[in-house]
Design a protein around this motif. Structure first.
Motif, PDB file in Angstrom:
ATOM      1  N   ASN A 364       6.246 -14.675 -18.528  1.00 55.17           N
ATOM      2  CA  ASN A 364       6.444 -16.014 -17.936  1.00 55.17           C
ATOM      3  C   ASN A 364       5.415 -16.670 -17.157  1.00 55.17           C
ATOM      4  OD1 ASN A 364       9.568 -16.412 -18.891  1.00 55.17           O
ATOM      5  ND2 ASN A 364       9.714 -14.351 -18.028  1.00 55.17           N
ATOM      6  N   SER A 365       5.104 -17.791 -17.618  1.00 59.67           N
ATOM      7  CA  SER A 365       4.024 -18.588 -16.804  1.00 59.67           C
ATOM      8  C   SER A 365       4.643 -20.016 -16.839  1.00 59.67           C
ATOM      9  CB  SER A 365       2.685 -18.749 -17.453  1.00 59.67           C
ATOM     10  OG  SER A 365       2.001 -19.637 -16.797  1.00 59.67           O
ATOM     11  N   TRP A 366       5.469 -20.294 -15.873  1.00 57.05           N
ATOM     12  CA  TRP A 366       6.381 -21.477 -15.769  1.00 57.05           C
ATOM     13  C   TRP A 366       5.573 -22.715 -15.644  1.00 57.05           C
ATOM     14  CZ3 TRP A 366      10.699 -20.663 -17.859  1.00 57.05           C
ATOM     15  CH2 TRP A 366      11.331 -19.177 -17.738  1.00 57.05           C
ATOM     16  N   TRP A 367       4.116 -22.628 -14.956  1.00 58.32           N
ATOM     17  CA  TRP A 367       3.317 -23.884 -15.151  1.00 58.32           C
ATOM     18  C   TRP A 367       1.991 -23.302 -15.167  1.00 58.32           C
ATOM     19  CZ3 TRP A 367      -0.467 -25.812 -12.329  1.00 58.32           C
ATOM     20  CH2 TRP A 367      -0.800 -27.219 -12.654  1.00 58.32           C
ATOM     21  N   PRO A 368       1.265 -24.199 -15.800  1.00 60.13           N
ATOM     22  CA  PRO A 368       1.721 -25.298 -16.629  1.00 60.13           C
ATOM     23  C   PRO A 368       2.294 -24.941 -18.119  1.00 60.13           C
ATOM     24  CG  PRO A 368      -0.627 -25.385 -16.856  1.00 60.13           C
ATOM     25  CD  PRO A 368      -0.208 -24.085 -15.781  1.00 60.13           C
ATOM     26  N   ASP A 369       1.873 -23.925 -18.401  1.00 60.79           N
ATOM     27  CA  ASP A 369       2.239 -23.079 -19.703  1.00 60.79           C
ATOM     28  C   ASP A 369       2.092 -21.850 -19.943  1.00 60.79           C
ATOM     29  OD1 ASP A 369       3.396 -23.550 -22.415  1.00 60.79           O
ATOM     30  OD2 ASP A 369       1.613 -24.797 -23.163  1.00 60.79           O
ATOM     31  N   TYR A 391      -9.243 -30.965 -14.370  1.00 67.24           N
ATOM     32  CA  TYR A 391      -7.901 -30.917 -13.856  1.00 67.24           C
ATOM     33  C   TYR A 391      -7.283 -32.351 -13.682  1.00 67.24           C
ATOM     34  CZ  TYR A 391      -3.419 -29.808 -11.369  1.00 67.24           C
ATOM     35  OH  TYR A 391      -2.198 -29.867 -10.835  1.00 67.24           O
ATOM     36  N   PRO A 392      -6.106 -32.593 -14.293  1.00 68.51           N
ATOM     37  CA  PRO A 392      -5.275 -31.833 -14.885  1.00 68.51           C
ATOM     38  C   PRO A 392      -5.116 -31.518 -16.412  1.00 68.51           C
ATOM     39  CG  PRO A 392      -4.261 -33.955 -14.675  1.00 68.51           C
ATOM     40  CD  PRO A 392      -5.465 -34.014 -14.067  1.00 68.51           C
ATOM     41  N   THR A 417       5.642 -29.506 -19.836  1.00 71.41           N
ATOM     42  CA  THR A 417       4.249 -28.986 -19.877  1.00 71.41           C
ATOM     43  C   THR A 417       4.260 -27.406 -20.854  1.00 71.41           C
ATOM     44  OG1 THR A 417       4.463 -27.457 -18.028  1.00 71.41           O
ATOM     45  CG2 THR A 417       3.703 -29.846 -17.842  1.00 71.41           C
ATOM     46  N   LYS A 418       5.258 -26.790 -20.844  1.00 75.44           N
ATOM     47  CA  LYS A 418       5.422 -25.661 -21.393  1.00 75.44           C
ATOM     48  C   LYS A 418       5.607 -25.582 -23.133  1.00 75.44           C
ATOM     49  CE  LYS A 418       8.834 -24.118 -18.804  1.00 75.44           C
ATOM     50  NZ  LYS A 418       8.793 -25.281 -17.788  1.00 75.44           N
ATOM     51  N   ASP A 419       4.262 -26.041 -23.677  1.00 71.65           N
ATOM     52  CA  ASP A 419       4.644 -26.215 -25.064  1.00 71.65           C
ATOM     53  C   ASP A 419       4.451 -24.627 -25.770  1.00 71.65           C
ATOM     54  OD1 ASP A 419       4.452 -28.902 -24.885  1.00 71.65           O
ATOM     55  OD2 ASP A 419       2.245 -29.022 -25.489  1.00 71.65           O
ATOM     56  N   LEU A 420       3.635 -23.927 -25.239  1.00 77.60           N
ATOM     57  CA  LEU A 420       3.623 -22.512 -25.935  1.00 77.60           C
ATOM     58  C   LEU A 420       4.815 -21.770 -25.538  1.00 77.60           C
ATOM     59  CD1 LEU A 420      -0.218 -21.843 -25.235  1.00 77.60           C
ATOM     60  CD2 LEU A 420       0.790 -22.448 -27.382  1.00 77.60           C
TER      61      LEU A 420
END
Length: 779
Positions: A364-369, A391-392, A417-420
């Motif tokens: 779980n990487s809640w940001w950015p993806d 960035y960004p 932001t969480k496409d993956l």
């Protein structure tokens, strides 16, 4: 010699009287047996004709969490996916999936849709095993089972276990907890939860016994204070992995690794004598919880992912390790360190065609993806699927599409932001095809067929490959006569509108948006103005009422809603000027013409509600044994007609085209009123203990009645074409899970069509005429 005796309505004999008397008795018995046989045949024929043929409404794209995917190691094209609340799916040649556990998931066995482990027989691609059961606390009253199939899931045999299995419990993405010995198809091991340890079968899964020599139980409890709750149980064992390179002893694989949910001194154990004795693997990391463990036999190495939580929602740190089996050494091959390490690791794919090539994913990487890493040198170096530019801005080394389920792109990929993805607990590479990979998220199954381009152009094509997986938890259904064919409020994915019957076979372009909520708990339409729709959200902290004036194609926030109310059920007045809302937080509320909501004190909190679909001033309510009616647009309610011996009103269905015609489902059966609930008549008592009830167009000008309840075929879905005088089992062998959790709608537009919303298998629909049948015998 007597004449020939015929078992018909006549007996013709020329024997003496004693002979005739003797054989008349026998003939009567034969007649009775014949009548019983004919009755049985007619009942079977009636049941076969009555049960409808069910299929999924195609929402598509998955819609839920897939904790595990397993490919067969030697036979091309064989793979299965397990879900936490929607059963097992088998992969097809066109990248689609087929559900294979519906037939064993009826009202009594609803927990079979919770799958906590999955295993294939390396020596026989037709054989598949799974550990099933939904919860280990008292939410699930039954113990779990190991199910097995020898025909790729067409049929199943069940072995009951003496403890519960937690397919929807914390830690469900670990694994696989179930494994078949690659050298002996009769031997299976299963790692249990709740302190129950390791179990073994020596007869192909027909029976299991506890492995007394394995004493570790996986002691981690997410929240020790949550005794008896969802987070208050021991996580148990995490995986079973055989070392196929170790040789055999007594016809069984010598070396076996077992992981446990522990983060202290040891979480990986090994047996060198086919399970007779066990010891912690020396030199192992003791900081994190092991999640996945995959053998690369050509390297004679194990790869393992670790996280500081057991998943699937957590993880703020973790590691990836390689264990050299021959040398007995561990190597930390974690792809990132320092401030870049803010997540644990879950999904792990090992390329069996190219030793040293592995892919791992952040849990779980809640940001950015999410982040996905690939190595071609056994973890010595890594490359990422995206990096920061200025960035960004980000450098994306992939293309992402969702053509098989367009709503994923419009509703999620284009707005987050969480496409993956997130909750990436499984990532697998087809062992026979290095280009084919799949990984699952909390939303869908992603994957592709050009993974090796990562090593050359460093740009791969990812798409949603969950076509056929319908893991939606459906919270409400509606089918307005003359309006949109189906409105489906669902958990986690907002909801969907299907404008007409043809659209049921096509994945929607968008979910319910503007506003989009994680879950929509209820939806209703205005009976005299069917393009006007209201829906309710289940997220605290923002306005949770939305309206549509075009049948659910577009939406806008209802200005009268505040930020303090959410959840529950909604009823919309016939002319779309009044909303009555039985909230989950603030009792029953009422609003008119976009005005603020105010409490309706005359209706108990949590009441079942409905609106009369033709009379704008009338609303209905039910609570405990009482039925209530409002004739002043929901401002106040009064008790109305008696519901006999009923003690629980469970659902209310107002006739779509007749004012004052209302049906009530209760623990005592179904009651019907044609005078706005002033008085009720109980319909046929052949259907008892009923839950949701709905009306749908029948033949001609008639309306069918559908209800979940207990009738002649058990606790199932029944239909009536004669106003409830008789009921027919229309469910047949299709599993809907627990009937008290299902949602129901009869089509307002298609004659004989009915919809069932399930808790984990999406929306089913079927069409057919409900015929009243009676037994006729000639005598």
């Amino acid at each position: 010699m007597p004449t020939r005796i015929r078992t018909t309505n006549r007996i013709s004999c020329v024997e003496p009287p004693t002979f005739r008397t003797k054989y008349k008795v026998r003939i009567r018995r034969l007649l009775v047996l014949e009548m019983k046989f004919l009755a049985t045949l007619q009942l079977l024929a009636a049941a076969a004709e009555a049960a409808l043929t069910w299929q999924n409404v195609k929402i598509g794209g998955g819609g839920g969490f897939v904790p595990g995917i397993v490919f067969h190691p030697t036979v091309k094209g064989v793979a299965y996916a397990r879900t936490d609340i929607g059963g097992l799916y088998r992969l097809n040649n066109d990248d689609s999936w087929t559900a294979i556990t519906d037939g064993i998931t009826d009202n009594e066995n609803w927990h079979n849709w919770g799958v906590d482990a999955l295993a294939l027989d390396p020596q026989d691609a037709n054989i598949v095993y799974a550990a099933v059961g939904m919860y280990t606390n008292d939410w699930d009253p039954k113990s779990g089972s190991i199910i097995r199939s020898s025909d790729k899931g067409a049929t199943w045999k069940v072995t009951n276990l003496p403890f519960k299995v937690g397919g929807n419990m914390p830690g469900r993405g670990m694994g696989e907890r179930l494994a078949v010995d690659p050298a002996n198809s009769k031997i299976l091991y299963f790692g249990a939860r709740s302190g129950n340890g390791l179990w073994k079968s020596t007869d192909g899964g027909a029976t299991f016994s506890k492995v007394s020599s394995f004493t570790a139980v996986g002691t981690f409890i997410p929240n020790p204070n949550d005794v008896g709750g969802y987070n208050g149980d021991k996580q148990g064992l995490a995986f079973v992995t055989f070392d196929s390179t170790s040789g055999t002893t007594g016809g069984a694989t010598k070396r076996i690794f077992v992981g446990t949910a522990d983060n202290t001194t040891a979480s990986v154990y090994v047996s060198e004598d086919a399970g007779a004795t066990w010891n912690p693997v020396k030199g192992q990391p003791g900081t994190y919880f092991s999640h996945k463990c995959v053998l690369q036999p050509k390297e004679k190495a194990l790869y393992l992912t670790y996280s500081d939580g057991t998943g699937p929602y957590d993880g703020t740190s973790g590691a990836v390790y390689r264990y050299d089996i021959s040398a007995g050494t561990w190597k930390n091959i974690t792809p990132v360190s320092g401030s870049d390490l803010y997540f644990g690791f879950g999904g792990l794919g090992v390329d069996m065609q190219k030793p040293g090539t592995i892919v791992v994913a952040s849990l779980n990487s809640w940001w950015p993806d999410a982040q996905i890493f690939r190595s071609t040198d056994s973890g010595a170096t890594w490359s990422k699927i995206w990096t920061w530019a200025n960035y960004p801005n980000m450098n994306l080394y992939y293309g992402l599409s969702a053509s098989k389920a367009p709503w994923i792109k419009t509703g999620f990929l284009d707005t987050d932001t969480k496409d993956l993805g997130w909750m990436i607990e499984t990532l697998v590479i087809n062992p026979l095809d290095s280009d084919h990979w799949l990984y699952s998220t909390g939303l869908t199954v992603f994957g592709g067929h050009d993974l090796t381009k990562w090593d050359t152009t460093h740009n791969v094509s990812i798409q949603s490959l969950a076509d056929g997986i319908e893991e939606f938890a459906v919270l409400e259904l509606a089918s307005p006569p003359g309006g949109s064919e189906l409105l489906a409020a669902v958990g986690d994915d907002s909801g969907f509108t299907f404008k007409d019957a043809a659209s049921l076979k096509t994945s929607p372009n968008t979910p319910w948006m503007n506003p989009i909520w994680a879950s929509s708990s209820s939806v209703d339409y205005a009976g005299a103005s069917v393009k006007n729709i209201v829906r309710i959200g289940n997220s605290a902290g923002s306005q949770q009422v939305a309206l549509s004036s075009d049948g659910g194609s577009s939406w806008y926030v209802y200005s009268g809603a505040d930020n303090n109310m959410n959840g529950g059920a909604v009823a919309y007045s016939a002319k779309a000027d009044t909303i009555v809302w039985s909230t989950s937080t603030n009792g029953v509320q009422r609003s008119q013409n976009q005005g603020s909501f105010s409490a309706v004190s005359s209706l108990p909190s949590g009441a079942v509600i409905a609106s009369d679909k033709q009379n704008n001033t009338v609303f209905y309510g039910g609570s405990a044994a009482n039925f209530y009616v409002s004739t002043n647009t929901g401002a106040s309610f009064s008790k109305a007609g008696s519901l006999g011996s009923a003690t629980a009103v469970r659902d209310i269905a107002a006739h779509p085209t007749k004012a004052g015609d209302v049906w009530v489902s209760t623990d005592a059966g179904i009651f019907h009123s044609t005078n706005y609930g002033s008085s009720f008549t109980q319909v046929s008592t052949a259907l008892k203990n009923t839950y949701q009830i709905a009306l749908g167009r029948g033949s001609g000008t008639t309306w069918n009645v559908y209800a979940f309840g207990t009738g002649s075929a058990g606790a199932k879905l029944y239909g009536s074409a004669d106003g409830g005088a008789s009921w027919t089992d229309i469910q047949g062998s299709q599993g809907f899970g627990a009937i008290d959790g299902c949602r129901l709608a009869g089509s307002g537009n298609q004659a004989g069509q009915v919809y069932v919303g399930t808790n984990g298998r999406g929306v089913f629909y079927a069409s057919g005429e409900i015929k009243k049948r009676s037994m006729v015998f000639k005598a």
